[in-house]
Design a protein around this motif. Structure first.
Motif, PDB file in Angstrom:
ATOM      1  N   ASP A 182      -9.133  -2.198  -9.285  1.00 11.63           N
ATOM      2  CA  ASP A 182      -9.097  -3.008  -8.085  1.00 11.63           C
ATOM      3  C   ASP A 182      -8.395  -4.197  -8.489  1.00 11.63           C
ATOM      4  O   ASP A 182      -8.480  -4.857  -9.462  1.00 11.63           O
ATOM      5  N   TRP A 222      -3.672 -10.574   1.606  1.00 15.18           N
ATOM      6  CA  TRP A 222      -2.545  -9.798   2.317  1.00 15.18           C
ATOM      7  C   TRP A 222      -1.677 -10.816   2.842  1.00 15.18           C
ATOM      8  O   TRP A 222      -2.146 -11.970   3.604  1.00 15.18           O
ATOM      9  N   VAL A 251      -7.474  -4.393  -2.903  1.00 18.11           N
ATOM     10  CA  VAL A 251      -6.875  -3.084  -2.838  1.00 18.11           C
ATOM     11  C   VAL A 251      -7.406  -2.413  -4.098  1.00 18.11           C
ATOM     12  O   VAL A 251      -7.692  -2.720  -5.116  1.00 18.11           O
ATOM     13  N   ALA A 309       0.779  -1.134   0.168  1.00 14.47           N
ATOM     14  CA  ALA A 309       0.048  -0.169  -0.066  1.00 14.47           C
ATOM     15  C   ALA A 309       1.001   1.353   0.004  1.00 14.47           C
ATOM     16  O   ALA A 309       2.149   1.104   0.475  1.00 14.47           O
ATOM     17  N   ILE A 334      -1.946   3.193  -4.309  1.00 21.32           N
ATOM     18  CA  ILE A 334      -2.508   1.726  -3.845  1.00 21.32           C
ATOM     19  C   ILE A 334      -2.947   1.884  -2.232  1.00 21.32           C
ATOM     20  O   ILE A 334      -2.394   2.170  -1.476  1.00 21.32           O
ATOM     21  N   GLU A 335      -4.411   1.715  -2.264  1.00 26.77           N
ATOM     22  CA  GLU A 335      -5.126   1.618  -1.222  1.00 26.77           C
ATOM     23  C   GLU A 335      -5.847   0.568  -0.648  1.00 26.77           C
ATOM     24  O   GLU A 335      -6.496   0.043  -1.367  1.00 26.77           O
ATOM     25  N   ARG A 336      -5.657   0.218   0.739  1.00 26.22           N
ATOM     26  CA  ARG A 336      -6.174  -0.970   0.984  1.00 26.22           C
ATOM     27  C   ARG A 336      -7.747  -0.879   1.313  1.00 26.22           C
ATOM     28  O   ARG A 336      -8.066   0.293   1.688  1.00 26.22           O
ATOM     29  N   ASP A 337      -8.520  -1.818   0.957  1.00 22.10           N
ATOM     30  CA  ASP A 337     -10.031  -1.484   1.075  1.00 22.10           C
ATOM     31  C   ASP A 337     -10.195  -1.756   2.474  1.00 22.10           C
ATOM     32  O   ASP A 337      -9.635  -2.529   3.470  1.00 22.10           O
ATOM     33  N   PHE A 358       0.719  -7.539  -0.431  1.00 26.01           N
ATOM     34  CA  PHE A 358      -0.418  -7.757  -1.094  1.00 26.01           C
ATOM     35  C   PHE A 358      -0.222  -8.761  -2.207  1.00 26.01           C
ATOM     36  O   PHE A 358       0.425  -8.142  -3.159  1.00 26.01           O
TER      37      PHE A 358
END
Length: 358
Positions: free
Chosen positions: A299, A304, A268, A82, A258-261, A309
């Motif tokens: 997406d 993880w 992600v 991330a 990149i962003e974690r849900d 990831f």
């Protein structure tokens, strides 16, 4: 380059970049071996992009035909972390006019006393090398097509040359024949129009009933970005248009977030800005790079493993569902050059470009 992406395709699956703005074939099941990295952005498997449970063709995927091995127990294709990543090619591609085959610029001067690039090429052969050629006539009689598709031209040859070749940046005089920057670029492009077959990452969309518009899958594009722009600092090609038209261009820089849900540990969200060089120059003698930027959202699906990831598949999101690259091409270190115009000799073009002694 030891860490370059390698591609393994059967001969029948190789695609040719033909004269025009892009290729007409496809390369299914292309494999993308790993690029080790210390920052967690790595391509792990040396056995190919499909992993142990997939063949790269999407036979058991989530509806995207370019997803392979994306089941819950599938081996990750590569790993990411991330945050924000950036990468830029060591050598920036240059811009050039793309010479559509429906215009006469390549073989016919625009005004009285003005010669086209191929007319100058013929004059150079006749006056300097004492070797008459008819490259301009061949181009007019065999390749000029006023009814051609509006996008048909040499943007594929330009995109490849702009990555592999230094930019012609000054005029060159040989007796009475003067080659401006635009003339030299035109001749250089003609030596890249007939090259060895190159595999696509993804398939070209030509509107057939069984074509997959979502292809190229975003997880495969992101894999190329990580390997080439970040790992190898090497530009690569994309077809900017996901539809039937082909607009090949070199991608040379990336910024990706990149962003974690927040709720789904198997997802992600990615927002990527891909920087390209453009062939749409107003002046054929332009020197430098005209930059264009595309924003893509997608997406990536996987799991993880600590701070990393493991990516198994991906889907386009938001407006990128219909506005995304059609395919990508990673170039080999060297390409054997050639022209469809039998009047053009690569070594002679190189002489004109100052690469050798007369």
């Amino acid at each position: 380059m030891a860490s370059r992406l390698a591609f393994s395709c059967a001969l029948v699956a190789l695609c040719a970049l033909n004269a025009g703005c892009g290729g007409t074939g496809s390369a299914d099941g292309d494999q993308l071996p790993g690029l080790p990295s210390d920052d967690g952005n790595c391509l792990e498997s040396d056995e190919g992009c499909a992993g142990s449970d997939g063949d790269g063709s999407g036979s058991s995927g989530n509806g995207n035909s370019d997803n392979g091995g994306d089941g819950p127990s599938a081996k990750p294709l590569y790993y990411i972390e991330a945050g924000e990543i950036t990468g830029e090619a060591a050598r920036k591609p240059w811009s050039s006019w793309w010479y559509p085959i429906w215009e006469k610029t390549m073989f016919e001067g625009e005004g009285e006393g003005q010669l086209s690039p191929l007319e100058k090429y013929d004059a150079f052969n006749r006056k300097v090398l004492n070797r008459p050629t008819i490259a301009a006539s061949i181009e007019r009689d065999e390749f000029y097509d006023p009814r051609a598709e509006t996008w048909a031209g040499l943007c594929d040859a330009w995109a490849i040359a702009s990555i592999l070749e230094p930019e012609p940046n000054r005029a060159r005089q040989y007796g009475e024949v003067r080659f401006e920057v635009g003339d030299q670029k035109a001749l250089l492009l003609k030596t890249y129009e007939n090259i060895s077959k190159l595999p696509l990452i993804g398939d070209r969309y030509d509107g057939a009933w069984d074509d997959d518009y979502d292809d190229v899958a975003p997880h495969k594009l992101h894999q190329v970005i990580v390997s080439e722009l970040i790992g190898n600092r090497q530009a690569f090609l994309i077809d900017e248009d996901a539809g039937p038209e082909v607009w090949n261009a070199p991608a040379w820089k990336v910024i990706s977030q990149i962003e974690r849900d927040a709720e789904n540990d198997e997802l992600v969200h990615v927002r990527t800005w891909l920087f390209l060089a453009s062939p749409h120059v107003d002046d054929h003698d332009f020197v430098g790079t005209i930059e264009v930027t595309h924003e893509y959202t997608y997406d990536l699906e996987g799991a993880w493993e600590g701070s990393r990831f493991g990516v198994r598949s991906g889907v386009w999101t938001e407006r990128s569902r219909w506005d995304h690259p059609d395919y990508a091409i990673v170039l080999p270190d060297q390409i054997k050059r050639g022209s469809f115009n039998r009047g053009i000799d690569v070594k002679t073009v190189d002489l004109i470009l100052g690469r050798g002694n007369l």
